[in-house]
Design a protein around this motif. Sequence first.
Motif, short mmCIF file in Angstrom:
data_model
loop_
_atom_site.label_atom_id
_atom_site.label_comp_id
_atom_site.label_asym_id
_atom_site.label_seq_id
_atom_site.Cartn_x
_atom_site.Cartn_y
_atom_site.Cartn_z
N GLN A 34 0.83 -1.21 0.00
CA GLN A 34 0.00 0.00 0.00
C GLN A 34 0.87 1.26 0.00
N LEU A 35 1.91 1.25 0.82
CA LEU A 35 2.80 2.41 0.89
C LEU A 35 3.52 2.64 -0.44
N GLN A 36 4.01 1.55 -1.02
CA GLN A 36 4.70 1.67 -2.31
C GLN A 36 3.74 2.16 -3.38
N GLY A 37 2.49 1.72 -3.31
CA GLY A 37 1.49 2.15 -4.27
C GLY A 37 1.22 3.65 -4.19
N LEU A 38 1.30 4.18 -2.98
CA LEU A 38 1.10 5.63 -2.83
C LEU A 38 2.29 6.41 -3.37
N GLY A 39 3.48 5.93 -3.10
CA GLY A 39 4.70 6.61 -3.55
C GLY A 39 5.20 7.61 -2.52
N TRP A 40 6.49 7.88 -2.60
CA TRP A 40 7.18 8.73 -1.62
C TRP A 40 6.59 10.14 -1.58
N ASN A 41 6.35 10.73 -2.74
CA ASN A 41 5.83 12.11 -2.77
C ASN A 41 4.46 12.21 -2.12
N ALA A 42 3.59 11.24 -2.40
CA ALA A 42 2.25 11.26 -1.81
C ALA A 42 2.32 11.08 -0.30
N LEU A 43 3.23 10.24 0.16
CA LEU A 43 3.38 10.04 1.61
C LEU A 43 3.87 11.32 2.29
N GLN A 44 4.80 12.02 1.65
CA GLN A 44 5.28 13.29 2.20
C GLN A 44 4.14 14.31 2.24
N GLU A 45 3.35 14.34 1.18
CA GLU A 45 2.22 15.27 1.13
C GLU A 45 1.19 14.94 2.21
N GLN A 46 0.95 13.65 2.45
CA GLN A 46 0.02 13.24 3.50
C GLN A 46 0.51 13.68 4.88
N LEU A 47 1.81 13.51 5.13
CA LEU A 47 2.37 13.93 6.41
C LEU A 47 2.19 15.43 6.60
N ALA A 48 2.54 16.21 5.60
CA ALA A 48 2.40 17.67 5.68
C ALA A 48 0.94 18.07 5.86
N ALA A 49 0.04 17.42 5.15
CA ALA A 49 -1.39 17.74 5.26
C ALA A 49 -1.92 17.39 6.65
N ASN A 50 -1.50 16.25 7.18
CA ASN A 50 -1.93 15.85 8.53
C ASN A 50 -1.43 16.82 9.58
N GLN A 51 -0.18 17.24 9.46
CA GLN A 51 0.37 18.18 10.42
C GLN A 51 -0.32 19.54 10.31
N THR A 52 -0.58 19.98 9.10
CA THR A 52 -1.30 21.24 8.90
C THR A 52 -2.70 21.16 9.49
N HIS A 53 -3.38 20.05 9.27
CA HIS A 53 -4.72 19.85 9.81
C HIS A 53 -4.70 19.89 11.34
N LEU A 54 -3.73 19.23 11.94
CA LEU A 54 -3.62 19.23 13.40
C LEU A 54 -3.37 20.65 13.93
N ILE A 55 -2.51 21.38 13.27
CA ILE A 55 -2.23 22.77 13.69
C ILE A 55 -3.49 23.62 13.58
N GLU A 56 -4.24 23.47 12.50
CA GLU A 56 -5.47 24.23 12.33
C GLU A 56 -6.50 23.88 13.41
N LEU A 57 -6.61 22.60 13.75
CA LEU A 57 -7.51 22.20 14.82
C LEU A 57 -7.10 22.82 16.15
N LEU A 58 -5.81 22.81 16.42
CA LEU A 58 -5.32 23.36 17.69
C LEU A 58 -5.49 24.87 17.77
N LYS A 59 -5.37 25.55 16.64
CA LYS A 59 -5.56 27.00 16.62
C LYS A 59 -6.97 27.39 17.04
N GLN A 60 -7.92 26.48 16.84
CA GLN A 60 -9.31 26.76 17.18
C GLN A 60 -9.61 26.51 18.66
N GLN A 61 -8.64 26.03 19.40
CA GLN A 61 -8.84 25.68 20.81
C GLN A 61 -8.14 26.69 21.72
#
Length: 83
Positions: free
Chosen positions: A12-39
């Motif tokens: 599954q990870l290989q199917g996504l590819g390195w760039n997509a995994l990096q983008e997912q990490l960045a998106a998840n971290q951004t989402h977490l930061i946005e959620l925390l900003k609202q608290q």
Amino acid sequence: MQSTQDWPSLEQLQGLGWNALQEQLAANQTHLIELLKQQSDQILSKVYNDQMHTFDYLINGIIQHDIYHLGQIGLVMSMLKHP
């Protein structure tokens, strides 16, 4: 309880590819930061599970987890570049 998304297979990870995994990490971290900003800061002392862990504990754990694994990735990449 763990879901199948917690531990994707190597295929599954290989199917996504390195760039997509990096983008997912960045998106998840951004989402977490946005959620925390609202608290307010009071959320940090709020207990979120039956083990009495606070959100402060959870957030620090997420940060340490990401740093640990990013360090592992950096080490492996360095070793691949300089065998």
